[in-house]
Design an enzyme around this catalytic site. Structure first.
Site, short mmCIF file in Angstrom:
data_model
loop_
_atom_site.label_atom_id
_atom_site.label_comp_id
_atom_site.label_asym_id
_atom_site.label_seq_id
_atom_site.Cartn_x
_atom_site.Cartn_y
_atom_site.Cartn_z
N GLU A 157 -20.60 11.10 -9.73
CA GLU A 157 -19.69 10.11 -9.11
C GLU A 157 -20.25 9.56 -7.87
O GLU A 157 -20.44 10.44 -6.89
CB GLU A 157 -18.44 11.06 -8.83
CG GLU A 157 -17.99 11.61 -10.22
CD GLU A 157 -16.94 12.88 -9.90
OE1 GLU A 157 -16.44 13.06 -8.83
OE2 GLU A 157 -16.70 13.46 -11.19
N LEU A 185 -15.52 10.00 -14.03
CA LEU A 185 -15.09 11.09 -13.21
C LEU A 185 -14.47 12.34 -14.00
O LEU A 185 -13.68 12.75 -14.42
CB LEU A 185 -13.86 10.65 -12.50
CG LEU A 185 -13.08 11.43 -11.34
CD1 LEU A 185 -14.18 11.10 -10.22
CD2 LEU A 185 -11.71 11.02 -10.93
N GLU A 213 -16.44 16.25 -14.46
CA GLU A 213 -17.56 17.03 -14.13
C GLU A 213 -18.03 17.83 -15.34
O GLU A 213 -19.20 18.19 -15.52
CB GLU A 213 -17.17 18.32 -13.18
CG GLU A 213 -16.93 17.77 -11.68
CD GLU A 213 -15.68 17.08 -11.56
OE1 GLU A 213 -15.22 16.24 -10.55
OE2 GLU A 213 -14.84 17.18 -12.52
N GLN A 249 -19.43 16.55 -7.00
CA GLN A 249 -19.23 15.83 -5.54
C GLN A 249 -18.69 16.93 -4.45
O GLN A 249 -18.99 16.97 -3.37
CB GLN A 249 -18.23 14.73 -5.69
CG GLN A 249 -18.15 13.74 -4.75
CD GLN A 249 -17.48 12.68 -4.69
OE1 GLN A 249 -16.19 12.45 -4.74
NE2 GLN A 249 -18.12 11.48 -5.44
N HIS A 307 -11.79 20.10 -0.44
CA HIS A 307 -12.98 19.44 0.22
C HIS A 307 -13.63 20.56 1.12
O HIS A 307 -14.48 20.18 1.95
CB HIS A 307 -12.67 18.09 0.87
CG HIS A 307 -12.03 17.00 -0.06
ND1 HIS A 307 -10.79 17.09 0.07
CD2 HIS A 307 -12.64 16.36 -1.08
CE1 HIS A 307 -10.68 16.12 -1.05
NE2 HIS A 307 -11.75 15.58 -1.59
#
Length: 755
Positions: free
Chosen positions: A446, A475, A477, A499, A548
């Site tokens: 991505e 998008l 995985e 990502q 994240h």
């Protein structure tokens, strides 16, 4: 019109199991047939008017069906004698032999476990192969099984391009599509395929599996690809028997769900009738090969004899229902065709039936006498091959100067001649070098192409190497990792990017259940060489939250056979990437490169502006041995700190503070390689130092630190003062609260005071 058997079944048969009933049904149907036979057709004549199948082809398909059936019957009998260890059968699905006949043996196949007919027919494609003996060895878990070496009952064959699948509850669909895409991609980058350029990928599965999320993501990705006019020659074969174990598929669901799906071309074929179904199967195969489009073949089948030998359907299905199912046995229809067409007499059919039975039982008895796996070393032999000398030589083999200059733009831009840089830039430089070294390398994920990734780690690769080698994906995985397996299957070196570490968990079965298991279950005949790049771990400032700042590497530690490297500084990253790529190229390994996001742009170590975390780029002939640690202050013996990733700069700062506070000389060890951990190195440093600290940014439970302490304890050093500094068992919150749940410099210093 299907031939039928008496219904209800005779009372004398009600006490028998369904396998015996199906066996008796076939014989009684043939003996009792009283129709009028046509003159015997010539071998090249159509078996029935309007059929695409000639007499020779029909007879061979019928023989393949009988082989498949008798392997099932044999397995049911010999399982109770502990001579066979697998009873999920293909009975009722024997029509999939038509797919094998219509396709080539060089079309990579990813098969459903009910593919006995397909395999028996594909064995005809090459001379000298024996479908009965090879299958018997697999049923018997013999070490001489040519598919898996006795590790599992799988349909597989290296010469026949059948890649072993161990469960196939939809998890194989993404890599089948990936293989189809790879066939086309290889031609565009000039990679020499091990199969013909016009090959297609074949993938079979059941109607129940079609509903699985992994299947749906593969269908979506196939349509997404075709919608953009990109070739994706995958033939998805849905073998619709109307039931999944005991859960029935609603009538008409598969047709309703798939016949109008955009950019997934739908075909239906009757897999219960060779004469009626073969033409439709052939059209689907030829359409996929000619158009290079994803194709969905809805193959009507029947499941007889239950899901497996332990499935006593009589306990949950009525006799009338079971009899109706068994009346649809495709072997009854095949026998009727043979008789009606004059191709075979009753005596010829029964003789062939019994001869096939004898061959299957004889092969099974022979297989039972062959050696089985008896040692742990034998079990694990193909799991994680490692040839250190060859890997070291390959890792240290530099790309040509010409290729490097082309990749970096000019000789004066070669990274080893530039000033020290941070981690992200050195990873980027190392990727440029890998692309220069391996023309078969592809990088995808991505945002990795024009944007250069969300952290610019892949910046410039798209410009330097083009859209054929560096490209964005949808998008998803699961499909990213499925694509990687496809490219690996045909000899390329994929570098997929996930990502963020948190999103790996959406798709990790593509590594755990598929990519990493292939060498093991194919006895080393197939491999999925790849370098999976994952941006992850915590400590990002001003950006984050759980997805994240994910510090969970536990799921990766649990996967047998993979290698996980985690650099903390740029020079290490470059050398580790070279080693990971060499492991993939030489030993076919599935490798993971875990990149600490918070260290991507880190420049300083102790003080602002000191540049202490910048490193020079190592020359392209320098690499790193798998498991090799980096040691700071190797002569210090008062205390040792083990860490990795973000823990390294923290540990080095804490070591300075500990020395100032306690007067200890502190050794700091960067593990660098998280899977497998280097137990010998850990034991060495623990043995040489008086006190031990383990700094693990992962969670308290099941983190890397547990593995380090286990290595220390098992080496006999568990009695030394030891402390673990570790994250909390919680998800990561947003903003400044994120730093409450992970270790800090002062936590390490405080832990030292307790030693």
């Amino acid at each position: 019109m299907f031939a039928t058997v008496p219904n209800p079944i005779p009372a004398r048969m009600k006490g028998l199991n369904r396998a015996e009933i199906c066996d008796v049904n076939f014989q009684e149907f043939v003996r009792g047939w009283n129709g009028q036979a046509q003159p015997r057709p010539a071998p090249d004549e159509a078996i029935l008017d309007g059929s695409a199948l000639d007499a020779r082809g029909f007879r061979e398909l019928f023989e393949s069906q009988l082989i498949s059936r008798h392997l099932d019957l044999m397995a049911r009998v010999l399982r109770v004698q502990n001579k066979v260890f697998y009873t999920i059968g293909s009975s009722g699905h024997e029509g999939n032999a038509m797919v094998a006949r219509a396709a080539r043996h060089t079309d990579p196949a990813f098969l459903h476990y009910r593919s006995g007919g397909f395999m028996a027919e594909r064995f005809r494609k090459l001379p000298g192969m024996d479908p009965i003996m090879d299958s018997a060895l697999s049923f018997a878990a013999s070490a001489e099984d040519p598919a898996s070496g006795g590790r599992h009952k799988v349909w597989g064959s290296k010469p026949l391009w059948v890649l072993p699948q161990t469960s196939t509850i939809a998890s194989h669909l993404p890599k089948a599509l990936g293989t189809a895409v790879a066939i086309e991609a290889a031609r565009r980058i000039g990679h020499q395929l091990p199969i013909p350029d016009d090959s297609i990928a074949i993938c079979s599965f059941g109607d129940a599996s079609a509903n699985h999320a992994t299947a749906q993501t593969a269908f979506n990705a196939a349509s997404w690809t075709a919608y953009q006019k990109l070739p994706a020659p995958v033939l998805y074969v849905c073998e619709d028997n109307g039931i999944g174990i005991s859960v029935k598929t609603p009538g008409g669901w598969i047709a309703e769900s798939f016949r109008s799906r955009p950019d997934l071309d739908y075909f239906f074929a009757d897999g219960l009738d060779l004469a009626a179904g073969y033409g439709d199967v052939l059209r689907a195969v030829e359409h996929c090969r000619r158009t290079r489009r994803p194709t969905f073949l809805h193959l009507r089948t029947q499941r007889i004899m239950g899901h497996a030998g332990t499935d006593f359907e009589i306990e949950w299905r009525s006799i009338d229902e079971l009899c109706a199912v068994e009346a649809g046995d495709p072997l009854l229809r095949s026998a009727a065709i043979a008789l009606e067409s004059g191709l075979m007499s009753k005596d010829e059919i029964l003789a062939l039936y019994e001869d096939t039975r004898k061959k299957c039982f004889a092969a099974a008895e022979d297989a039972d006498r062959r050696p089985r796996i008896e040692t742990l070393e034998h079990v694990m032999a193909p799991l994680a091959p490692y040839t250190p000398d060859k890997v070291a030589a390959e890792a240290a083999r530099a790309p040509s100067l010409e290729a490097r200059v082309k990749a970096f733009g000019s000789e004066d831009k070669l990274p080893e001649s530039l000033p020290p840089r941070h981690l992200a830039i050195q990873i980027n430089n190392a990727l440029h070098d890998l692309f220069a070294k391996y023309p078969e390398t592809l990088l995808f994920g991505e945002d990795v192409a024009q944007k250069g990734g969300v952290y610019t780690v892949t910046k410039g690769l798209h410009k330097a190497f083009g859209n054929r080698r560096v490209f964005n994906t949808l998008l998803d995985e699961t499909m990213i990792l499925g694509m990687a397996q496809g490219f690996a299957n045909v000899g390329m070196l994929p570098i997929p990017e996930i990502q963020y570490l948190a999103y790996l968990h959406n798709a990790i079965d593509q590594i755990r259940g598929e990519a990493a298991s292939l060498q093991f279950f194919s006895n080393g005949q197939y491999a999925n060489p790849m370098v999976v790049r994952i941006a992850g771990l915590g400590y990002q400032r001003g950006f984050g939250g759980h997805f994240h700042n994910d510090n969970s590497v536990t799921a990766l530690r649990d996967i047998p056979g993979i290698v996980v490297g985690c650099p903390s500084r740029g020079d290490d990253a470059a050398m580790m990437l070279r080693t990971l790529a060499a492991l993939a190229k030489v030993d076919g390994r599935v490798t993971v490169f875990l990149e600490p996001i918070a260290l991507y742009m880190t420049k300083d170590l102790f003080d602002a502006g000191d540049g202490g975390w910048l490193t020079e780029y190592p020359a392209p002939d320098r690499a790193m041995t798998l498991g090799e640690e980096r040691v700071y202050s190797p002569d210090a013996t008062d205390c040792v700190i083990f860490s990795y990733g973000n823990g390294m700069p923290m540990s080095l700062r804490a070591a300075r503070a500990i020395e100032a506070k306690h007067g200890w000389k502190v050794r700091v060890v960067d593990l660098r390689w998280l899977v497998p951990l280097n137990h010998a190195a850990i034991a060495k440093h623990a043995g040489e130092c008086d006190r031990i600290l383990v700094v693990d940014e992962g969670r308290f439970s099941a983190g890397i630190g547990e593995g380090v302490i286990t290595a220390i304890t098992e080496a006999g050093f568990g009695g030394k003062p030891i402390r673990r500094v570790v994250g909390a068992d919680t998800y990561t919150p947003l903003a400044g609260a994120a730093f409450l749940v992970i270790p800090k410099d002062e936590d390490i210093v405080a832990a030292a005071a307790l030693l």
